[in-house]
Design an enzyme around this catalytic site. Structure first.
Site, PDB file in Angstrom:
ATOM      1  N   LYS A   1       0.862  -1.172   0.000  1.00  8.08           N
ATOM      2  CA  LYS A   1       0.000   0.000   0.000  1.00  8.08           C
ATOM      3  C   LYS A   1       0.904   1.228   0.000  1.00  8.08           C
ATOM      4  O   LYS A   1       1.859   1.271   0.792  1.00  8.08           O
ATOM      5  CB  LYS A   1      -0.862  -0.005   1.265  1.00  8.08           C
ATOM      6  CG  LYS A   1      -1.811  -1.181   1.317  1.00  8.08           C
ATOM      7  CD  LYS A   1      -2.875  -0.978   0.312  1.00  8.08           C
ATOM      8  CE  LYS A   1      -3.851  -2.116   0.337  1.00  8.08           C
ATOM      9  NZ  LYS A   1      -4.918  -1.892  -0.635  1.00  8.08           N
TER      10      LYS A   1
ATOM     11  N   ASP B   1      -0.610  -0.302  -4.437  1.00  7.95           N
ATOM     12  CA  ASP B   1      -2.004   0.156  -4.466  1.00  7.95           C
ATOM     13  C   ASP B   1      -2.090   1.462  -3.687  1.00  7.95           C
ATOM     14  O   ASP B   1      -1.739   1.504  -2.508  1.00  7.95           O
ATOM     15  CB  ASP B   1      -2.909  -0.904  -3.813  1.00  7.95           C
ATOM     16  CG  ASP B   1      -4.381  -0.579  -4.007  1.00  7.95           C
ATOM     17  OD1 ASP B   1      -5.219  -1.429  -3.674  1.00  7.95           O
ATOM     18  OD2 ASP B   1      -4.696   0.523  -4.503  1.00  7.95           O
TER      19      ASP B   1
ATOM     20  N   ASP C   1      -9.114   0.070 -10.110  1.00 10.59           N
ATOM     21  CA  ASP C   1      -9.881  -0.779  -9.187  1.00 10.59           C
ATOM     22  C   ASP C   1     -11.195  -0.047  -8.897  1.00 10.59           C
ATOM     23  O   ASP C   1     -12.186  -0.236  -9.592  1.00 10.59           O
ATOM     24  CB  ASP C   1      -9.029  -1.019  -7.931  1.00 10.59           C
ATOM     25  CG  ASP C   1      -9.782  -1.704  -6.777  1.00 10.59           C
ATOM     26  OD1 ASP C   1      -9.132  -1.985  -5.759  1.00 10.59           O
ATOM     27  OD2 ASP C   1     -10.998  -1.943  -6.893  1.00 10.59           O
TER      28      ASP C   1
ATOM     29  N   LYS D   1     -13.169  -7.113  -9.391  1.00  6.41           N
ATOM     30  CA  LYS D   1     -13.697  -7.628  -8.121  1.00  6.41           C
ATOM     31  C   LYS D   1     -15.189  -7.879  -8.329  1.00  6.41           C
ATOM     32  O   LYS D   1     -15.934  -6.951  -8.685  1.00  6.41           O
ATOM     33  CB  LYS D   1     -13.523  -6.616  -6.977  1.00  6.41           C
ATOM     34  CG  LYS D   1     -12.079  -6.362  -6.566  1.00  6.41           C
ATOM     35  CD  LYS D   1     -12.007  -5.384  -5.402  1.00  6.41           C
ATOM     36  CE  LYS D   1     -10.574  -5.089  -5.019  1.00  6.41           C
ATOM     37  NZ  LYS D   1     -10.490  -4.103  -3.913  1.00  6.41           N
TER      38      LYS D   1
HETATM   39  O1  LIG Z   1      -8.093  -9.328  -0.039  1.00  4.04           O
HETATM   40  C1  LIG Z   1      -6.873  -9.077  -0.071  1.00  4.04           C
HETATM   41  O2  LIG Z   1      -5.996  -9.905   0.144  1.00  4.04           O
HETATM   42  C2  LIG Z   1      -6.393  -7.691  -0.386  1.00  4.04           C
HETATM   43  C3  LIG Z   1      -7.478  -6.705  -0.355  1.00  4.04           C
HETATM   44  C4  LIG Z   1      -7.017  -5.346  -0.765  1.00  4.04           C
HETATM   45  O3  LIG Z   1      -5.875  -5.108  -1.084  1.00  4.04           O
HETATM   46  C5  LIG Z   1      -7.995  -4.312  -0.743  1.00  4.04           C
HETATM   47  C6  LIG Z   1      -9.263  -4.547  -0.302  1.00  4.04           C
HETATM   48  C7  LIG Z   1     -10.153  -3.445  -0.129  1.00  4.04           C
HETATM   49  C8  LIG Z   1      -9.708  -2.184  -0.247  1.00  4.04           C
HETATM   50  C9  LIG Z   1      -8.268  -1.905  -0.411  1.00  4.04           C
HETATM   51  O4  LIG Z   1      -7.608  -1.819   0.812  1.00  4.04           O
HETATM   52  C10 LIG Z   1      -7.561  -2.982  -1.210  1.00  4.04           C
HETATM   53  C11 LIG Z   1      -7.776  -2.764  -2.680  1.00  4.04           C
HETATM   54  O5  LIG Z   1      -8.043  -1.616  -3.038  1.00  4.04           O
HETATM   55  O6  LIG Z   1      -7.586  -3.664  -3.491  1.00  4.04           O
HETATM   56 MG   LIG Z   2      -7.198  -1.681  -4.908  1.00  2.01          MG
END
Ligand SMILES: O=C(O)CCC(=O)C1=CC=C[C@@H](O)[C@@H]1C(=O)O
Ligand SMILES: [Mg+2]
Length: 369
Positions: free
Chosen positions: A163, A188, A238, A262
């Site tokens: 992150k 990310d 995303d 997703k």
């Molecule tokens: O589910 C996982 O292993 C990672 C999830 C993840 O990185 C995220 C989930 C939801 C919001 C964010 O923090 C991030 C994303 O944006 O992809």
């Molecule tokens: Mg993301």
């Protein structure tokens, strides 16, 4: 599809370790589990992936529950469908609320695959027997990020996502790149930058990142196209992509070179499949994003990621990344950086009813008349 009843469970479980982003630190996870009982007692499962607070999208566990109970389940009861692909059209009478819709729609896909005696992967066109697994390191501490990366590489993961935000980007990326020069590393940003940060983002180009995910506004496509023109690093969208139209516009404008799909964010598996097909046609690689989910959503993600356009390891880690005990059996395990696609019918994992009941904080059953 004959539906006898629909049961909603709200489950809650602490994460093994906090999941920190610049927006929120997640320590406990609540999710909605949807159990649809069809004819002959066959049961299909879906999972609502909205968080307990609206930090990632506008949805929460409570808004999703309200949508399911007061709108989506009654709508499905009044308008029986013959195939789960019909649910998206039926649910389109309700605006947005994509994660609530996906929770019910994915349960319909699991039920239908089981009734057809097919694995979900084979039903939707999966072509592979195993998928590469990526893992997310979500911490604001650089020593912790280094330690977690070492541990996950030792567990066999091949792709690591960290992150970043203007507070910790160059420091984290340069240090991790120095220690892991050949690692498939991505970052990310969860919309933590604006175009004023252009030079910071350009400085990241020298570290060979796989991609930068969602650097700008959560609902932006225009400015990402300006930014992608300035960066050599591929932008991955995303949060900006909540529909097939968004994907079409982002590709047309050159706003990204990669898309994170997703199922919950786009409203269900049907739309996820359509975005996948569009991206294959336009030669845009996709990967399956995660939502710090339990095993039911993880199982749906595994099936989705078995499609040919998913050429980049997704955020589909093993159950053990987040949970002491998952609600499915067997749990999702990563072997040599890969997850086997289950051959069993539907999502291919049984529900661990003992754990499901133990972790249930609320449940409600809706009988279909
Ligand atoms: O589910 C996982 O292993 C990672 C999830 C993840 O990185 C995220 C989930 C939801 C919001 C964010 O923090 C991030 C994303 O944006 O992809
Ligand atoms: Mg993301």
């Amino acid at each position: 599809m004959k539906i006898e009843s629909i049961k909603l469970f709200i489950i809650k479980m602490p994460l093994k370790s906090p999941f920190a982003t610049h927006l929120e630190t997640v320590t406990d996870r609540e999710s909605i589990i949807v159990e649809i009982t069809g004819r002959d007692g066959v049961q299909g499962y879906g999972e609502g992936v909205a968080f307990s607070s609206p930090w990632y999208t506008e949805e929460t566990v409570k808004t999703s529950y309200h949508m399911l109970k007061d709108f989506l389940i009654p709508l499905l009861e009044k308008n029986p469908i013959n195939h789960p692909a019909e649910a998206t059209e039926l649910f389109s009478r309700i605006r947005r609320n994509h994660m609530a819709k996906a929770a019910l729609e994915t349960a319909l896909w699991d039920l239908y695959a089981k009734e057809q005696k097919l694995s979900l992967s084979s039903l939707i066109g999966g072509k592979v027997n195993r998928i590469p697994s990526g893992v997310v390191v979500a911490t604001a501490s650089l020593p912790d990020a280094i330690r977690q990366t070492e541990n996950y590489l030792a567990e066999g993961y091949r792709r690591v996502k960290i992150k970043i935000s203007p507070k910790n980007d160059i420091e984290f990326v340069s240090e991790l790149r120095k220690r892991f020069p050949t690692l498939e590393l991505m970052a990310d940003a969860n919309s933590s930058y604006t175009m004023k940060d252009l030079n910071r983002l350009k400085a990241l180009d020298e570290y060979g990142l796989l991609m930068i995910e969602q650097p700008l506004g959560h609902d932006d496509i225009i400015e990402h196209s300006f930014l992608q023109n300035e960066l050599t690093t591929p932008i991955c969208l995303d949060e900006s992509i909540v529909s097939l139209d968004d994907a079409r516009k982002a590709i047309q404008l050159g706003s990204c070179r990669v898309i994170n799909i997703k199922i919950g964010r786009v409203g269900g598996l049907e739309t996820a499949l359509k975005i996948h097909d569009l991206c294959v046609e336009k030669e845009i690689p996709v990967w399956c994003g995660g939502m710090i989910e339990f095993g039911i959503s993880r199982a749906h993600n595994i099936a989705l990621a078995s499609l040919p356009g998913f050429t980049i390891p997704g955020d589909i880690s093993g159950s053990g990344r987040y949970w002491e005990e998952d609600i499915i059996e067997p749990e999702v395990i990563v072997i040599n950086g890969h997850i086997e696609i289950p051959k069993e019918h539907g999502i291919g994992f049984k529900i661990n009813k003992k754990t499901l009941i133990e972790k249930t904080v609320f449940e409600e059953t809706f009988r279909m008349h």
